[in-house]
Design a protein around this motif. Structure first.
Motif, mmCIF file in Angstrom:
data_model
loop_
_atom_site.group_PDB
_atom_site.id
_atom_site.type_symbol
_atom_site.label_atom_id
_atom_site.label_comp_id
_atom_site.label_asym_id
_atom_site.label_seq_id
_atom_site.Cartn_x
_atom_site.Cartn_y
_atom_site.Cartn_z
ATOM 1 N N THR C 47 0.980 -1.080 -0.029
ATOM 2 C CA THR C 47 0.084 0.053 -0.083
ATOM 3 C C THR C 47 0.899 1.132 -0.065
ATOM 4 N N ILE C 48 1.882 1.347 0.811
ATOM 5 C CA ILE C 48 2.887 2.421 0.860
ATOM 6 C C ILE C 48 3.278 2.657 -0.637
ATOM 7 N N ASN C 49 3.749 1.388 -1.341
ATOM 8 C CA ASN C 49 4.323 1.628 -2.473
ATOM 9 C C ASN C 49 3.229 2.369 -3.501
ATOM 10 N N ALA C 50 1.988 1.575 -3.344
ATOM 11 C CA ALA C 50 1.139 2.300 -4.337
ATOM 12 C C ALA C 50 0.975 3.754 -3.996
ATOM 13 N N PHE C 51 0.769 3.961 -2.616
ATOM 14 C CA PHE C 51 0.860 5.771 -2.469
ATOM 15 C C PHE C 51 1.945 6.382 -3.081
ATOM 16 N N LEU C 52 3.228 5.872 -2.684
ATOM 17 C CA LEU C 52 4.154 6.479 -3.405
ATOM 18 C C LEU C 52 4.221 6.650 -4.884
ATOM 19 N N GLU C 53 3.907 5.637 -5.436
ATOM 20 C CA GLU C 53 3.654 5.768 -7.035
ATOM 21 C C GLU C 53 2.641 6.834 -7.466
ATOM 22 N N ALA C 54 1.693 6.969 -6.624
ATOM 23 C CA ALA C 54 0.569 7.691 -6.731
ATOM 24 C C ALA C 54 1.056 9.256 -6.628
ATOM 25 N N ILE C 55 1.718 9.500 -5.937
ATOM 26 C CA ILE C 55 2.130 10.912 -5.859
ATOM 27 C C ILE C 55 3.268 11.310 -6.902
ATOM 28 N N SER C 56 3.882 10.109 -7.275
ATOM 29 C CA SER C 56 5.268 10.321 -8.060
ATOM 30 C C SER C 56 4.672 10.406 -9.565
ATOM 31 N N LYS C 57 3.711 9.568 -9.841
ATOM 32 C CA LYS C 57 3.251 9.481 -11.376
ATOM 33 C C LYS C 57 1.948 9.906 -11.724
ATOM 34 N N TYR C 58 0.731 9.762 -10.843
ATOM 35 C CA TYR C 58 -0.565 10.170 -10.885
ATOM 36 C C TYR C 58 -0.941 11.471 -10.422
ATOM 37 N N CYS C 59 -0.460 12.102 -9.649
ATOM 38 C CA CYS C 59 -0.983 13.051 -9.090
ATOM 39 C C CYS C 59 -0.178 14.222 -8.969
ATOM 40 N N GLN C 60 -0.499 15.720 -9.414
ATOM 41 C CA GLN C 60 0.448 16.554 -9.736
ATOM 42 C C GLN C 60 0.542 17.385 -8.272
ATOM 43 N N ILE C 61 0.252 17.046 -7.132
ATOM 44 C CA ILE C 61 0.495 18.043 -5.970
ATOM 45 C C ILE C 61 1.953 17.946 -5.763
ATOM 46 N N PRO C 62 2.382 19.002 -5.554
ATOM 47 C CA PRO C 62 3.907 19.291 -5.127
ATOM 48 C C PRO C 62 4.304 18.707 -3.736
ATOM 49 N N HIS C 63 5.236 17.824 -3.799
ATOM 50 C CA HIS C 63 5.524 17.012 -2.704
ATOM 51 C C HIS C 63 5.867 17.857 -1.298
#
Ligand code: TPP
Ligand code: SF4
Ligand code: SF4
Ligand code: SF4
Ligand code: MG
Lengths: 85, 389, 302
Positions: C47-63
């Motif tokens: 789940t953590i992996n999926a979340f990290l992929e979400a924020i680095s690949k699919y969502c544009q919110i600045p980290h």
């Protein structure tokens, strides 16, 4: 870290034995049966995931996605390496 | 509808109650948010902040689902960079205990107003008491050092709330105002100075221009006051906080030595900075053979008894700790040596514990529970009884 | 074993790779905290992996604007493994903590990653109120149907008949349908996926985060060590195979007004036989999220 490169597609599969906990998820869910357990154990006492047959790998990302411990992943090929896909 | 923006500091002289004054103190200190759940006798605070805070251009007061939510929201807002306030009483203060423990462990500045009411349990709602003295120090599990201030007048409600914020910001720790129902609701004169005359202190942040990736949220190694500078969410430091025992960068690590080091520092931080805390108030103690120790509304009743006793020629004085935790031991011990002691409090006997401990002798207890303040006559009786001996 | 090792094709090994390889999510991992405390094969890591992929690949919110909060539990440790602003709150209180941050600093985007017990047992009241306020946050609940960290006691998500340390003869009371709670209380985005459906999960997390307002993503995960073992469901592999079989894609149209269509079916002895997954709700006419409402509400004060 063990790095394998596909002879034609040129992408890499990297396994990190220091992180692997040997759960076997990547091995089980690889559609091409490329992966298997190691013979040796790592420093934490696990038999870890190893690339057995890189030639069969279709770069489907299943292993990277199933792994809970960030221990197996795909290295992208660079353009100079003449990637086919 | 347009409402005119109100000034942050309402300079002037007023005839108001303690709840009002505490709110004005908090607003003058620059709170940005307030989170609470209504409970008597603190409800009035909740209501008045709801009116005042939006009008000075703060965010708003948030009346949330319960006291547990409110204390945790305060911690969140503080980590985002805000000065925050919460207020409660009795049962609500009990519910906040686990959250307060987290605030002590994560070194989070915030101020909690606790207007004491009669307990245990639902007890005597709206009536007054002084029964949370021990809970303030020992209410959450484990060891943590507490700073608690007790006002006895409406003016002090204002002044001490500002002090509480200043101490909290300086030391990165929660500070509790331990008011009682009586002081919070009695009306008297209160003077609010000009804005520029009020000293407001803000927490220290990381040094400008440092490498953000190297910053450690709990590193006090080069701080003389043992207070680690605090970064906030959204500033790019990638900070992390946890209630678990943690390393200087906030990473959980269950290690014996680390735990000792961390808790030791948190204690020392409160100990070595004691010069920042309000000093005890003493009255006619120089020649006193009997000294009364009392706080809040009980101290006012005690003062009356002292004045009467003095008229009758009895050498009696009053020692009123304003900073009740840590107990002002250094100021108290010399007095305790030369006088007989009476403790006056609205509980079955709580303040008497540290008093007897530091006096190293037995003291007389004048206790009063039931919601109304102690009768000066009873205090005078106790004084006379001691004087006769 | 010896035979297998003979079959290993070592010819593809690169001894001196042309560059140093890193996991695609490496920069988002708080390396000092790795390895995780998790048992081998635990779904929380996935789940953590999926979340990290979400924020680095699919969502544009600045980290810099994202921060991760969790409560207490195995899942509760998730925030500590992510190299962003984060906080490990006390049991059940991740949502109030995150609400405080969001209210004080509206540009921040809180993501809560926590367990079913943390969010829906001790923390249920806060969940309901955050959904009601439509506060701008994304709640990712790792539902493993058990209290993992404390050793496998029954949770409010443990299905009827399932065994746990505290229900050795089978669970008696009914479990929550978490989507039902979220939607009933006013969540404006609601999805559920199993850890087997990694890509969909990752995309749903991103969609939830891009959504303004309260979004809820439930992740059906394997705690094979406690839930699996006591219910004869095998190891992590067997449980994920079970998820693969039991998942049943549904969308808003399939569900209609009958939220019970999303109920998870568990049969003692067989395990999960039906796990409806998909995006169950996505309100497109998003009602204004909380922080904006606050700003608007006091506009009249000049
Ligand atoms: C106030 C309080 N009560 C109880 C506990 C003990 N406790 C810690 S985690 C937990 C349950 C966690 O379950 P869940 O949220 O499902 O997390 P999981 O471990 O399954 O990921 C409990 C009961 C606690 N830490 N604090
Ligand atoms: S990428 Fe796909 S085919 Fe290649 S090893 Fe991983 S799971 Fe197997
Ligand atoms: S999934 Fe990850 S941890 Fe599990 S065996 Fe494969 S590489 Fe190792
Ligand atoms: S106890 Fe269960 S939930 Fe916790 S790490 Fe192990 S498998 Fe995961
Ligand atoms: Mg759980």
């Amino acid at each position: 870290m063990e790095v394998h490169q596909h002879p034609e597609k040129k992408h890499y599969i990297i396994t990190d034995e220091s992180r692997c906990k040997g759960c076997g998820l990547c091995i089980e869910f690889c559609p091409k049966d490329c992966l298997g357990y190691s013979v040796e154990i790592n420093e934490k006492g696990w038999r870890v995931s190893k690339m057995h047959r890189m030639k069969d790998c279709i770069k489907c990302y299943m292993c990277e996605r199933m792994c809970p411990d960030f221990a197996i992943f795909i290295g992208e090929n660079t353009k100079e390496e003449g990637a086919k896909d | 509808m347009v409402v005119k923006r109100q000034p942050k500091v309402l300079t002037g002289t007023y005839f108001k109650n303690g709840n009002w004054a505490m709110v004005e103190g908090a607003i003058a200190s620059g709170i940005a948010e307030f989170f609470a759940y209504p409970i008597s006798p603190a409800s009035e605070i909740v209501e008045y902040v709801s009116y005042r805070l939006p009008a000075v251009g703060g965010k708003a007061a948030f009346i949330v689902e319960d006291e547990i939510a409110s204390i945790n929201m305060c911690i969140g807002a503080s980590w985002a960079g805000s000065k925050v306030l919460t207020a409660t009483s009795g049962p609500g203060f009990s519910l906040k205990q686990e959250g307060l423990g987290l605030a002590y462990m994560t070194e989070t500045p915030l101020v909690c107003l606790n207007v004491q009411r009669g307990g245990p349990s639902t007890g005597l709602p709206t009536f007054s008491a002084q029964g949370d003295y021990m809970q303030v120090q020992f209410g959450s599990h484990g060891d943590y050092p507490v700073i608690a201030l007790t006002p006895w007048s409406v003016q002090e409600c204002f002044v001490l709330t500002i002090e509480a914020f200043n101490i909290s910001e300086r030391l990165r720790t929660p500070v509790i105002i331990l008011a009682d129902g009586e002081v919070s609701r009695m009306m008297e004169q209160v003077t609010i100075p000009k804005e520029e005359e009020i000293e407001v202190i803000n927490r220290k942040g990381p040094k400008q221009g440092i490498d953000k990736t190297k910053f450690k949220q709990f590193d006090a190694s080069d701080q003389e006051d043992l207070v680690p500078p605090m970064a906030h969410f959204g500033e790019g430091y990638k900070i992390f906080g946890t209630g678990l025992t943690h390393t200087e960068d906030g990473i959980p690590k269950l290690d014996e030595d680390l735990h000792i080091e961390l808790i030791d520092r948190i204690y020392k931080k409160v100990e070595i900075n004691s010069h920042l805390y309000p000093e005890a108030h003493t009255y006619m103690v120089d020649d006193a053979e009997i000294v009364i120790i009392s706080t809040g509304i009980s101290a006012r009743a005690s003062l009356e008894a002292v004045l009467e006793a003095r008229e009758e020629g009895i050498k009696v004085g009053l020692f009123r700790p304003i900073t009740v935790w840590p107990f002002p031991r250094d100021e108290f011990e010399p007095l305790a040596k030369k006088a007989d002691l009476i403790v006056v409090e609205m509980s079955m006997g709580q303040l008497i514990w540290p008093v007897e401990r530091y006096a190293r002798k037995e003291c007389t207890l004048v206790k009063r529970i039931g919601g109304t303040p102690p009768d000066p006559k009873n205090i005078l009786k106790a004084i006379k009884k001691l004087a006769k001996k | 074993m010896a035979e297998q090792s003979k079959k290993i094709d070592k010819s593809t090994i690169i001894e001196k790779p042309i560059k140093e390889f890193q996991h695609p999510q490496e920069s988002l991992l708080r390396k000092k905290a790795i390895p995780t405390i998790y048992c081998p094969g635990c779904g929380i890591g996935t789940t953590i992996n999926a979340f990290l992929e979400a924020i680095s690949k699919y969502c544009q919110i600045p980290h810099d604007q994202i921060f991760v909060v969790s409560g207490i539990g195995c899942t509760g440790r998730a925030s500590g493994y992510v190299n962003l602003d984060g906080f490990h709150a006390i049991h059940g209180r991740a949502i109030p903590f995150a609400s405080g941050v969001e209210i004080a600093k509206p540009p921040m985007k809180p993501v809560i990653i926590s367990g079913d017990g943390d969010l829906f047992s001790i923390g249920l009241g806060h969940f309901a109120h955050a959904a009601r306020r439509n506060i701008d946050m994304t709640v990712i609940c790792v539902n493993n149907a058990i209290y993992g960290l404390t050793g496998g006691q029954d949770a409010p998500t443990t299905p009827v008949g399932a065994k746990s340390r505290t229900t050795p003869y089978g669970k008696i009371s009914f479990p929550f349908n978490l989507s039902h709670i979220a939607i009933a209380n006013g969540a404006t985005f609601c999805a559920r996926y199993t850890v087997y459906e990694y890509v969909q999960l990752s995309k749903a997390i991103a969609r939830g985060m891009n959504h303004q307002g309260f979004s809820f993503i439930e992740v059906i995960s394997n705690c094979h060590v406690h839930f699996g073992r006591r219910n004869n469901l095998g190891d992590a592999i067997a449980m994920r195979q079970m998820f693969k079989k039991a998942r049943k894609r549904m969308n808003e149209k399939d569900i209609g007004l009958d939220i019970h269509k999303t109920d998870i079916i568990f049969e003692a002895g067989k395990g999960f036989t039906k796990i409806p997954t998909g995006i169950f709700l996505e309100e497109r006419d998003e009602p204004e999220e909380f922080s904006e409402r606050i700003i608007d509400a006091y506009e009249f004060i000049k």
